[in-house]
Design a protein around this motif. Structure first.
Motif: not given
Length: 196
Positions: A72-80, A134-141, A149-157
């Motif tokens: 799933h993570r690999t497919a998401t990273a590829q799509a990004l 972390a993958l989400m935070a990297d993409a949204l940074a 750290a705040a962005l990663r926490l929001r991604c966890a939420a």
């Protein structure tokens, strides 16, 4: 009488074959139909080979869960990597990938449910969720002024919200398109600038 020689697989190739077979068994029979014995029979190998790879049924289910998460993570990273680097498109790709996993790999939910209450599973779920956040935070940074750290926490939420939306989807209270739209909106709101 000549016999056909059997191909001996490397340990890693055998493990991959066993996990492929395990995923197929879960799709066909559910998690109740997956044991070390049924896996050995379906894969055409001896029981000691399966026990050597996974040890116990929870060990097998955990290995399968990790593998499905990795796919799933690999497919998401590829799509990004393949999407236009615009925040709306990135948010939509993350959302579509999350719900696409449930559609394309329904065994993830079944395996997760089968391991509920298993302490090792809870640790694994936490570790994998941290990696996905972390993958989400990297993409949204690039689209956020929040500290990392705040962005990663929001991604966890946001992952918690995504899980709730997946429950709504599973109960028929939303379509996949509606769930993607809702999560996309939450992501775009959640990557916002810090409050002043």
């Amino acid at each position: 009488m000549a016999t056909t020689p059997t191909t001996r697989l490397s340990k890693q190739a055998r493990r991959e074959q066993l996990l492929d077979t395990a995923a197929a068994l879960v799709r066909d029979r559910g998690t109740d139909g997956l044991t070390l014995v049924t896996l050995a029979e379906a894969a055409g190998v001896s029981r000691p080979i399966v026990y050597d790879h996974f040890g116990t049924r929870p060990g097998l289910l955990l290995a399968l869960y990790r593998r499905l998460d990795e796919r799933h993570r690999t497919a998401t990273a590829q799509a990004l990597r393949e999407t236009t680097p615009v925040e709306d498109a990135v948010a939509r790709v993350i959302s579509a990938a999350y719900f696409g996993c449930a559609r394309d790999m329904p065994e993830v939910t079944a395996v997760s449910a089968a391991l509920k209450g298993n302490p090792e599973m809870e640790a694994t779920r936490s570790e994998l969720a941290d990696g996905y956040a972390a993958l989400m935070a990297d993409a949204l940074a690039p689209y956020s002024e929040l500290p990392r750290a705040a962005l990663r926490l929001r991604c966890a939420a946001l992952l918690g919200a995504a899980e709730t939306l997946a429950g709504e989807l599973a109960r028929g209270r939303a379509t996949e398109a509606q769930a993607v739209e809702a999560l996309t909106g939450l992501i775009l709101d959640g990557r916002a600038r810090p409050r002043t």
